[in-house]
Design a protein around this motif. Sequence first.
Motif, PDB file in Angstrom:
ATOM      1  N   LYS A   1       6.801   0.793   8.877  1.00 38.19           N
ATOM      2  CA  LYS A   1       6.639   2.293   8.850  1.00 38.19           C
ATOM      3  C   LYS A   1       6.545   2.618  10.485  1.00 38.19           C
ATOM      4  O   LYS A   1       7.399   3.435  10.933  1.00 38.19           O
ATOM      5  CB  LYS A   1       5.522   2.727   8.328  1.00 38.19           C
ATOM      6  CG  LYS A   1       5.757   2.850   6.950  1.00 38.19           C
ATOM      7  CD  LYS A   1       4.630   3.823   6.270  1.00 38.19           C
ATOM      8  CE  LYS A   1       3.645   3.096   5.896  1.00 38.19           C
ATOM      9  NZ  LYS A   1       2.501   3.931   4.796  1.00 38.19           N
TER      10      LYS A   1
ATOM     11  N   ASP B   1       2.080  12.698   7.543  1.00 41.23           N
ATOM     12  CA  ASP B   1       2.252  11.075   7.072  1.00 41.23           C
ATOM     13  C   ASP B   1       3.605  10.836   6.727  1.00 41.23           C
ATOM     14  O   ASP B   1       4.041  11.587   5.862  1.00 41.23           O
ATOM     15  CB  ASP B   1       1.200  10.954   5.911  1.00 41.23           C
ATOM     16  CG  ASP B   1       1.146   9.642   5.393  1.00 41.23           C
ATOM     17  OD1 ASP B   1       2.238   8.817   5.442  1.00 41.23           O
ATOM     18  OD2 ASP B   1       0.118   9.184   4.774  1.00 41.23           O
TER      19      ASP B   1
ATOM     20  N   ASP C   1       0.990   5.320  10.376  1.00 42.61           N
ATOM     21  CA  ASP C   1       2.345   6.090   9.723  1.00 42.61           C
ATOM     22  C   ASP C   1       1.955   7.439  10.033  1.00 42.61           C
ATOM     23  O   ASP C   1       2.308   8.470   9.226  1.00 42.61           O
ATOM     24  CB  ASP C   1       2.254   5.693   8.306  1.00 42.61           C
ATOM     25  CG  ASP C   1       1.003   5.970   7.588  1.00 42.61           C
ATOM     26  OD1 ASP C   1       0.205   6.309   8.029  1.00 42.61           O
ATOM     27  OD2 ASP C   1       1.274   5.921   6.252  1.00 42.61           O
TER      28      ASP C   1
ATOM     29  N   ARG D   1       7.018   2.974  -0.529  1.00 44.70           N
ATOM     30  CA  ARG D   1       7.577   4.077  -0.807  1.00 44.70           C
ATOM     31  C   ARG D   1       8.751   4.715   0.149  1.00 44.70           C
ATOM     32  O   ARG D   1       9.414   5.525   0.049  1.00 44.70           O
ATOM     33  CB  ARG D   1       6.556   5.483  -0.803  1.00 44.70           C
ATOM     34  CG  ARG D   1       5.512   5.147  -1.833  1.00 44.70           C
ATOM     35  CD  ARG D   1       4.538   6.134  -1.776  1.00 44.70           C
ATOM     36  NE  ARG D   1       3.562   5.865  -0.509  1.00 44.70           N
ATOM     37  CZ  ARG D   1       2.297   6.397  -0.247  1.00 44.70           C
ATOM     38  NH1 ARG D   1       1.975   7.526  -0.750  1.00 44.70           N
ATOM     39  NH2 ARG D   1       1.919   6.093   0.971  1.00 44.70           N
TER      40      ARG D   1
END
Length: 374
Positions: free
Chosen positions: A36, A231, A121, A26
């Motif tokens: 991430k 997050d 993350d 994403r």
Amino acid sequence: MEYKACSLNRVTLLKALILAGGFATRLRPLSCTRPKVLFPILNKPLVEWILEGLSKSDVKEAVFAVNSQTAFHLRHSKFSKSGIKIVYSCDPPKKPLGTGGPVKRAEKFLDEECFLVVNGDIFANISYGEIIKMHKDKNAIATITLHRVKDPCRYGVAELANDGRIKRFIEKPPAGASPSNLINAGIYVLSQEIFGYIPKGRKVSLEREIFPKLVEEGRLYGYMFEGLWKDIGKMEDYFELNKILLEIFFEKGKDVVKGVGEISPPTVCGKGAFIGKGSIIGPYTVLGQNVKVGRNACIKNSIVFPQASIKDSSVINGAVIGENVVIGKRVKISENCVIGDYAVIGDDVTLAKGVSVCPAKEILESVTTSKCVF
Ligand code: GDD
Ligand code: MG
């Protein structure tokens, strides 16, 4: 810029496992070239924020549960370890182990009475001492951090009893089926007994397979955390976190930036950033280290990764610009655009809202609809 985790009474242990082997789909295209945990949050990689927080709670050793790609990036990155000894535990090639499998795989390393597991993350200014204390007091097998959010559907959701026990845990419930708005914040204390619940050598989801079992046995507890929590798994959240931290950390006049441009607060500029005459940077902007901005440019509500260069009279609003990107003259980049590392955007190009550009791609013509340019 200092990260303020609430200081707490010293507790013994401490080892931690950082789950960092997801594929961050994403956050593409920026996650094509970095995991991430290496995304910069106010010019400091997330991993440094996490390790600083762990170190303040006396964590001395941490294992990164990674895939081979993340291991590569972390090994080649010069992030500060806050004095914590780091080891890597890699999922087998092409066999991601989920969130539980990596815990089992690191069993030999995690040899303390209890240990911490954190999703890699998550940004949280949490003090781990309190949750560890609660875990021990309750004789839990797992204690998970809970955080209240408006829309719980994207998360694991818990129903909490008055004594701190979790009565129900549902991972990503369908809309309207959440038992509460208390979500799993991805920070756990686990006891040695947890290893008896996780099967060896396969993908295991702590959230879907293990937590529901512990609920049945009354050994899953919830610790409420009301501080700052995010997050960064989605671009909107990544943006939002930087925005919140800009408000907290921005100190007027602190940045020493070369050049004669104007900074509109809250904005943070990395070391070596240069802003040319007539340019306005901010509000709500982060310029990475050594970013060069030409004359009469305007950058607002945006995050620019290190070493990018933005030439004269370009306008950027609400975008993320990757590392070493080169943006030509009179370019217009609109909201929700994400430009992958090393991409080149030619002079006079306009990118419509929501355009993503893959790493190292050269764009010489305007893109008028929201799409990903390969
Ligand atoms: N080593 C390894 N192997 N790590 C993994 C794997 C894997 O196969 N899959 C995911 N991870 C890591 C990710 O890198 C991330 O740091 C963490 O595990 C959680 O995975 P995500 O993919 O980010 O899960 P999520 O955000 O959808 O949901 C999780 O976090 C929510 C809080 O943000 C769950 O724990 C939810 O219950 C929770 O609410
Ligand atoms: Mg996540």
